[in-house]
Design a protein around this motif. Sequence first.
Motif, PDB file in Angstrom:
ATOM      1  N   GLY A  11      20.758  -9.714  79.670  1.00 37.49           N
ATOM      2  CA  GLY A  11      19.948  -8.626  79.096  1.00 37.49           C
ATOM      3  C   GLY A  11      19.989  -8.667  77.585  1.00 37.49           C
ATOM      4  O   GLY A  11      19.923  -7.640  76.908  1.00 37.49           O
ATOM      5  N   GLY A  14      17.631  -6.760  75.317  1.00 37.87           N
ATOM      6  CA  GLY A  14      17.501  -5.316  75.543  1.00 37.87           C
ATOM      7  C   GLY A  14      18.115  -4.520  74.406  1.00 37.87           C
ATOM      8  O   GLY A  14      18.586  -5.060  73.406  1.00 37.87           O
ATOM      9  N   GLN A  15      18.103  -3.197  74.622  1.00 39.81           N
ATOM     10  CA  GLN A  15      18.607  -2.270  73.596  1.00 39.81           C
ATOM     11  C   GLN A  15      20.075  -2.493  73.260  1.00 39.81           C
ATOM     12  O   GLN A  15      20.454  -2.535  72.097  1.00 39.81           O
ATOM     13  CB  GLN A  15      18.559  -0.861  74.150  1.00 39.81           C
ATOM     14  N   ILE A  16      20.905  -2.578  74.301  1.00 33.24           N
ATOM     15  CA  ILE A  16      22.346  -2.757  74.051  1.00 33.24           C
ATOM     16  C   ILE A  16      22.569  -4.118  73.407  1.00 33.24           C
ATOM     17  O   ILE A  16      23.320  -4.247  72.437  1.00 33.24           O
ATOM     18  CB  ILE A  16      23.163  -2.623  75.358  1.00 33.24           C
ATOM     19  N   GLU A  42      18.307 -13.968  79.648  1.00 34.60           N
ATOM     20  CA  GLU A  42      17.226 -12.995  79.885  1.00 34.60           C
ATOM     21  C   GLU A  42      16.418 -13.442  81.088  1.00 34.60           C
ATOM     22  O   GLU A  42      16.525 -14.583  81.530  1.00 34.60           O
ATOM     23  CB  GLU A  42      16.290 -12.896  78.665  1.00 34.60           C
ATOM     24  N   VAL A  87      25.137  -7.101  81.074  1.00 31.70           N
ATOM     25  CA  VAL A  87      24.440  -5.907  80.573  1.00 31.70           C
ATOM     26  C   VAL A  87      23.060  -5.784  81.226  1.00 31.70           C
ATOM     27  O   VAL A  87      22.584  -4.685  81.515  1.00 31.70           O
ATOM     28  CB  VAL A  87      24.295  -5.987  79.030  1.00 31.70           C
ATOM     29  N   GLY A  88      22.410  -6.922  81.448  1.00 31.89           N
ATOM     30  CA  GLY A  88      21.014  -6.944  81.898  1.00 31.89           C
ATOM     31  C   GLY A  88      20.795  -6.225  83.214  1.00 31.89           C
ATOM     32  O   GLY A  88      21.407  -6.568  84.224  1.00 31.89           O
ATOM     33  N   SER A  89      19.968  -5.219  83.186  1.00 33.68           N
ATOM     34  CA  SER A  89      19.577  -4.441  84.375  1.00 33.68           C
ATOM     35  C   SER A  89      18.757  -3.265  83.865  1.00 33.68           C
ATOM     36  O   SER A  89      18.712  -3.010  82.667  1.00 33.68           O
ATOM     37  CB  SER A  89      20.794  -3.941  85.155  1.00 33.68           C
ATOM     38  N   VAL A  90      18.164  -2.557  84.795  1.00 28.10           N
ATOM     39  CA  VAL A  90      17.265  -1.455  84.407  1.00 28.10           C
ATOM     40  C   VAL A  90      18.094  -0.207  84.107  1.00 28.10           C
ATOM     41  O   VAL A  90      18.977   0.144  84.887  1.00 28.10           O
ATOM     42  CB  VAL A  90      16.287  -1.180  85.573  1.00 28.10           C
ATOM     43  N   ILE A 108      20.841  -8.143  91.496  1.00 31.08           N
ATOM     44  CA  ILE A 108      20.970  -9.021  90.319  1.00 31.08           C
ATOM     45  C   ILE A 108      22.376  -9.631  90.265  1.00 31.08           C
ATOM     46  O   ILE A 108      22.575 -10.763  89.854  1.00 31.08           O
ATOM     47  CB  ILE A 108      20.736  -8.201  89.017  1.00 31.08           C
ATOM     48  N   VAL A 129      28.384  -3.899  82.598  1.00 28.59           N
ATOM     49  CA  VAL A 129      27.899  -2.718  81.871  1.00 28.59           C
ATOM     50  C   VAL A 129      26.674  -2.130  82.590  1.00 28.59           C
ATOM     51  O   VAL A 129      26.512  -0.914  82.660  1.00 28.59           O
ATOM     52  CB  VAL A 129      27.535  -3.111  80.417  1.00 28.59           C
ATOM     53  N   ASN A 131      24.187  -0.526  85.029  1.00 33.42           N
ATOM     54  CA  ASN A 131      24.498   0.552  85.975  1.00 33.42           C
ATOM     55  C   ASN A 131      23.894   0.370  87.358  1.00 33.42           C
ATOM     56  O   ASN A 131      22.836  -0.229  87.479  1.00 33.42           O
ATOM     57  CB  ASN A 131      24.004   1.882  85.380  1.00 33.42           C
ATOM     58  N   MET A 155      32.716  -1.033  82.784  1.00 29.37           N
ATOM     59  CA  MET A 155      32.996  -0.310  81.535  1.00 29.37           C
ATOM     60  C   MET A 155      33.057   1.215  81.692  1.00 29.37           C
ATOM     61  O   MET A 155      32.085   1.840  82.083  1.00 29.37           O
ATOM     62  CB  MET A 155      31.938  -0.653  80.490  1.00 29.37           C
ATOM     63  N   HIS A 187      31.938   5.429  86.760  1.00 30.79           N
ATOM     64  CA  HIS A 187      31.140   5.736  85.555  1.00 30.79           C
ATOM     65  C   HIS A 187      29.894   6.476  86.031  1.00 30.79           C
ATOM     66  O   HIS A 187      28.826   5.891  86.208  1.00 30.79           O
ATOM     67  CB  HIS A 187      30.768   4.440  84.821  1.00 30.79           C
ATOM     68  N   SER A 238      21.926   5.435  75.963  1.00 25.27           N
ATOM     69  CA  SER A 238      22.810   5.080  74.844  1.00 25.27           C
ATOM     70  C   SER A 238      22.811   3.560  74.655  1.00 25.27           C
ATOM     71  O   SER A 238      22.835   2.813  75.629  1.00 25.27           O
ATOM     72  CB  SER A 238      24.226   5.553  75.140  1.00 25.27           C
TER      73      SER A 238
HETATM   74  P1  NAD Z   1      17.129  -2.343  78.332  1.00 26.05           P
HETATM   75  O1  NAD Z   1      16.073  -2.069  79.358  1.00 26.05           O
HETATM   76  O2  NAD Z   1      16.852  -2.037  76.912  1.00 26.05           O
HETATM   77  O3  NAD Z   1      17.555  -3.859  78.416  1.00 26.05           O
HETATM   78  C1  NAD Z   1      17.872  -4.489  79.611  1.00 26.05           C
HETATM   79  C2  NAD Z   1      17.519  -5.953  79.451  1.00 26.05           C
HETATM   80  O4  NAD Z   1      17.964  -6.616  80.607  1.00 26.05           O
HETATM   81  C3  NAD Z   1      16.002  -6.217  79.322  1.00 26.05           C
HETATM   82  O5  NAD Z   1      15.777  -7.012  78.171  1.00 26.05           O
HETATM   83  C4  NAD Z   1      15.664  -6.969  80.620  1.00 26.05           C
HETATM   84  O6  NAD Z   1      14.663  -7.937  80.423  1.00 26.05           O
HETATM   85  C5  NAD Z   1      17.016  -7.588  80.942  1.00 26.05           C
HETATM   86  N1  NAD Z   1      17.182  -7.927  82.350  1.00 26.05           N
HETATM   87  C6  NAD Z   1      16.740  -7.255  83.438  1.00 26.05           C
HETATM   88  N2  NAD Z   1      17.101  -7.902  84.562  1.00 26.05           N
HETATM   89  C7  NAD Z   1      17.803  -8.998  84.169  1.00 26.05           C
HETATM   90  C8  NAD Z   1      18.428 -10.052  84.867  1.00 26.05           C
HETATM   91  N3  NAD Z   1      18.392 -10.131  86.191  1.00 26.05           N
HETATM   92  N4  NAD Z   1      19.052 -10.994  84.149  1.00 26.05           N
HETATM   93  C9  NAD Z   1      19.096 -10.946  82.808  1.00 26.05           C
HETATM   94  N5  NAD Z   1      18.511  -9.965  82.082  1.00 26.05           N
HETATM   95  C10 NAD Z   1      17.873  -9.015  82.763  1.00 26.05           C
HETATM   96  O7  NAD Z   1      18.456  -1.586  78.847  1.00 26.05           O
HETATM   97  P2  NAD Z   1      19.772  -1.256  77.998  1.00 26.05           P
HETATM   98  O8  NAD Z   1      19.581   0.042  77.311  1.00 26.05           O
HETATM   99  O9  NAD Z   1      20.177  -2.441  77.213  1.00 26.05           O
HETATM  100  O10 NAD Z   1      20.805  -0.974  79.199  1.00 26.05           O
HETATM  101  C11 NAD Z   1      21.215  -2.006  80.056  1.00 26.05           C
HETATM  102  C12 NAD Z   1      22.066  -1.450  81.185  1.00 26.05           C
HETATM  103  O11 NAD Z   1      23.284  -0.913  80.686  1.00 26.05           O
HETATM  104  C13 NAD Z   1      21.403  -0.314  81.969  1.00 26.05           C
HETATM  105  O12 NAD Z   1      21.649  -0.484  83.350  1.00 26.05           O
HETATM  106  C14 NAD Z   1      22.135   0.917  81.464  1.00 26.05           C
HETATM  107  O13 NAD Z   1      22.082   1.987  82.371  1.00 26.05           O
HETATM  108  C15 NAD Z   1      23.516   0.363  81.282  1.00 26.05           C
HETATM  109  N6  NAD Z   1      24.440   1.127  80.429  1.00 26.05           N
HETATM  110  C16 NAD Z   1      25.737   1.214  80.832  1.00 26.05           C
HETATM  111  C17 NAD Z   1      26.659   1.903  80.049  1.00 26.05           C
HETATM  112  C18 NAD Z   1      28.107   2.031  80.472  1.00 26.05           C
HETATM  113  O14 NAD Z   1      28.852   2.765  79.819  1.00 26.05           O
HETATM  114  N7  NAD Z   1      28.571   1.358  81.509  1.00 26.05           N
HETATM  115  C19 NAD Z   1      26.251   2.482  78.845  1.00 26.05           C
HETATM  116  C20 NAD Z   1      24.923   2.363  78.478  1.00 26.05           C
HETATM  117  C21 NAD Z   1      24.010   1.678  79.278  1.00 26.05           C
END
Ligand code: NAD
Length: 328
Positions: A11, A14-16, A42, A87-90, A108, A129, A131, A155, A187, A238
């Motif tokens: 991921g 993505g944002q993180i 990605e 990290v990558g997921s929705v 995934i 990370v 969810n 995490m 979490h 976040s």
């Molecule tokens: P985002 O949508 O901005 O980015 C996710 C990225 O993952 C995207 O670029 C997408 O193309 C990519 N992706 C999707 N499926 C994939 C795969 N199979 N392989 C590789 N990449 C893939 O989301 P985000 O804001 O970066 O958040 C990512 C995840 O982290 C979410 O599930 C969010 O809920 C989770 N999160 C967890 C915590 C925690 O404390 N555990 C904190 C914040 C966010």
Amino acid sequence: MKDPITVSVTGAAGQIGYSLLFRIASGAMFGPDQPVNLRLIEIEPGMKALEGVVMELDDCAFPTLNEVVPTCDLNEGFRGTNWALLVGSVPRKAGMERKDLLGINGKIFVGQGKAIAGNAASDVRTLVVGNPCNTNCLIAMNAADGVPNDRFFAMTRLDENRAKSQLAKKAGVHQNAVSNLCIWGNHSATQYPDFTNAKIDGKAVTDVISDRAWLEGEFISTVQQRGAAIIQARGASSAASAANGVVDTVKSLTNPTPAGDWTSVAVCSNGEFGIDTGLIASMPIRTSDGKSWEVVEGVEIDAFSRDRIDASVQELKEEREAVQDLMS
Ligand code: NAD
Ligand code: LMR
């Protein structure tokens, strides 16, 4: 010159990822004299944005960044990796619970677990990370044949940091004064930020903050609902604080834990504290060498804590039940 550490991040566009990669590349995770290789994973639709992120990494000319490999191939992405950061997921939207994502995200982690087992370095450690991170971690661990269970983490450090910050504000002290804060369980909205064992300047939190109703009520619910509050306010989940939680988790697992303290991370339970064996549950852990880790023994669990830990463990059991079809 030290040998580089290889870090895979899924991921990555993505944002993180946009916060996390620059922290890793700049030395914030492994130190200013430790070179790192980044393998950035990605899905196909994210590859163009990832190209831009790679250009920006180049443009930072970080002294500690050795090599960057962007890819949508899992085998290439996890090749030789020492740390797999999944990290990558929705992310969830307003009104959803994190476990509502299991149906979309759970699968995934089967392919990723397999690819880690097939390609990663023999010392690989995996931090999930995406969810719902505890159960996604369980799925990845299950799929990663031959990789020991104690190399899998989910995490809860962001929750620990949130809880410390809330306690510090209430007590009118700096957050550095807060220690021994354990997040128990999932979490999710059932997580239990344990104020009964936490300390402020070495004293029991309950001796420093006399407002027990606040501790049992608003404190717990603020931490449990913080992710949702951020989604409401930002319109997105976040990201910078989550990336910071990843950096803090890896630093805590790769450096000795300060004497008397612990850190929160979800690990595979061996039945500690009455938590069902095999669940990925958050509990207090420490490390003395930055490689192996242990669950802290003897942390007292009173009746109030027991009820809350049990409720979160019950939710983890339900999540495990819901993903039986993804477990071999
Ligand atoms: P985002 O949508 O901005 O980015 C996710 C990225 O993952 C995207 O670029 C997408 O193309 C990519 N992706 C999707 N499926 C994939 C795969 N199979 N392989 C590789 N990449 C893939 O989301 P985000 O804001 O970066 O958040 C990512 C995840 O982290 C979410 O599930 C969010 O809920 C989770 N999160 C967890 C915590 C925690 O404390 N555990 C904190 C914040 C966010
Ligand atoms: C968080 O705690 O901020 C993340 O898990 C994102 C979310 O869905 O709340």
